[in-house]
Enzyme design. Sequence first.
Site, mmCIF file in Angstrom:
data_model
loop_
_atom_site.group_PDB
_atom_site.id
_atom_site.type_symbol
_atom_site.label_atom_id
_atom_site.label_comp_id
_atom_site.label_asym_id
_atom_site.label_seq_id
_atom_site.Cartn_x
_atom_site.Cartn_y
_atom_site.Cartn_z
ATOM 1 N NE ARG A 1 -10.296 23.872 27.711
ATOM 2 C CZ ARG A 1 -9.591 24.560 28.590
ATOM 3 N NH1 ARG A 1 -8.499 24.044 29.139
ATOM 4 N NH2 ARG A 1 -9.954 25.785 28.940
ATOM 5 C CD GLU B 1 -12.010 30.989 26.261
ATOM 6 O OE1 GLU B 1 -11.865 32.221 26.122
ATOM 7 O OE2 GLU B 1 -11.662 30.381 27.281
ATOM 8 C CG ASN C 1 -8.878 28.016 25.586
ATOM 9 O OD1 ASN C 1 -8.895 29.104 26.131
ATOM 10 N ND2 ASN C 1 -9.901 27.176 25.652
ATOM 11 C CB SER D 1 -4.680 24.109 32.326
ATOM 12 O OG SER D 1 -5.852 24.873 32.505
ATOM 13 C CE LYS E 1 -11.419 34.804 24.700
ATOM 14 N NZ LYS E 1 -10.001 34.499 24.865
ATOM 15 C CE LYS F 1 -16.103 35.383 26.255
ATOM 16 N NZ LYS F 1 -15.826 34.053 25.715
ATOM 17 C CD GLU G 1 -6.926 32.255 25.752
ATOM 18 O OE1 GLU G 1 -7.742 31.604 26.429
ATOM 19 O OE2 GLU G 1 -7.137 32.555 24.572
ATOM 20 N N GLY G 2 -7.108 32.630 30.654
ATOM 21 C CA GLY G 2 -6.788 32.400 32.062
ATOM 22 C C GLY G 2 -7.915 32.649 33.050
ATOM 23 N NE ARG H 1 -13.114 24.836 31.949
ATOM 24 C CZ ARG H 1 -12.677 25.879 31.274
ATOM 25 N NH1 ARG H 1 -11.803 26.693 31.803
ATOM 26 N NH2 ARG H 1 -13.120 26.126 30.054
#
Length: 482
Positions: free
Chosen positions: A127, A149, A151, A156, A317, A374, A378-379, A458
């Site tokens: 993603r 970024e 992923n 998810s 990253k 950064k 992830e997360g 989001r």
Amino acid sequence: MTYPPTQSDTDRQALLNDAIDWAVAHGLLIRPPVEKVSDSFENGSLVTHAPFTLYPTPFPRAEFEKAKGLQQPWNTLIHKLSVDDALITEVMKELSGVDDFMQKLYEIYLKTKEEGVMQRASLGIHRCDYLLHAEIGADTKSARIQQVEFNTIASSFGSLSTYTSQLHRYLLQASERYAAGVINIDQLPENRSVQAIAGGIASAWKLYGNPHARVMMVVQPGERNVFDQRWIEYNLLESHGIRLLRRTLEEIEDRGELNPKTKALTIDGHEIAVTYFRSGYAPTDYPSSKEWDARLKVERSLSIKCPTVAYQIVGAKKIQQLLSVPGRLERYVDVYTADLLRESFTGLYPFDNSAEGQHAYKLALEDPERFVMKPQREGGGNNIYGSDIVDTLKKLTVEERSAYILMELIRSPPLENLMVREGKLIEGEVASELGIYGIYLNDGDKAIVNEIGGHLLRTKAHSTKEGGVAAGFAVIDSPLLV
């Protein structure tokens, strides 16, 4: 025109009730935090609606289409990065001494490379995430996407984003008081993320070639975002006739076995064709050596991995920052594609001991509000902003700094919307992050599948810097194309 539409308190309350009922009836759900569950509810039986927006958030149609158009080139690029051993070696040379988590992933990469990779096929469910950027005071019309970024592991909300898109379509079609004359149905793009993700896994299962084998989803113990995962499982069974097992890393180490000759992975008597990670992306997923042993076991196996450890490493990253260096993209793609991809890059800087790294250090200390710092994680919830950047930099050695990159802050123009979390309506200025899913299957020689896999929007309060839904910062949304 006022947006979202103005309504009486009575009408808005009725809409809120309709939306919550639809969400619960259609599986747009999460489990509440443990501290909110009383003893009278057992076996995960207490659920709540996933956080969502009551209205879709305006997003420029041209920028939405641009992001979609970039996804297939990104899918191909990520795969090319994952098979570039020199690139992985270069990046890990810098990160190994300062990032234990990345170092352990790299050790698995080196060990399987030395032993000989058993499964040359790989599945990517990626993603790419973008924010709209506009100069201060400018409106959304002049805003352009800039990449936050990409992923490569456990991307998810493919399922819940599909259902949020359907929720907004339902409200528009079912209720005259919702947005009559303000929203047209053709402004709400169809979203089939859950079908695309399940379809990608099914393609890998077929490539494996054993009709009796199963898919294994690697999950976190006590997962709250379980329904986003379950819809993929149900889609695999209902649309493709494929069964899926859910197992934690600990269970894989305890009960998983590798065939000494073929390296076929079996667990509880079932051969595994595809291992799909929805865990394993953060240090907290590896509380002991047992979980690392499980990750190595999967990587050694014949099962098709989503992702391979190489895919996970190139999602760091540091790779994103390296790709912004002039000439780096052209090693993997033609000049035309490189220019297209580069157009969405924001300013990215190393934090190492190079001249560029020293320059970035100086910039960050002089004007920290311009940047975000950064780590290779992830997360959600890991980034460092504003004055915290200065405090962090003062504590780190030059070597420790190289575990981070510096990125120019993307400034999204504020919009108005209504967010719904645990039944409560939250009004205010918001900013939205667009994610485009990509499905990529390679058999070791060529691409079998390279598709755009739907989208995720989001949305968070404009004052909130982080954007993770599961981490509690954002809600799930869908775009209103304008």
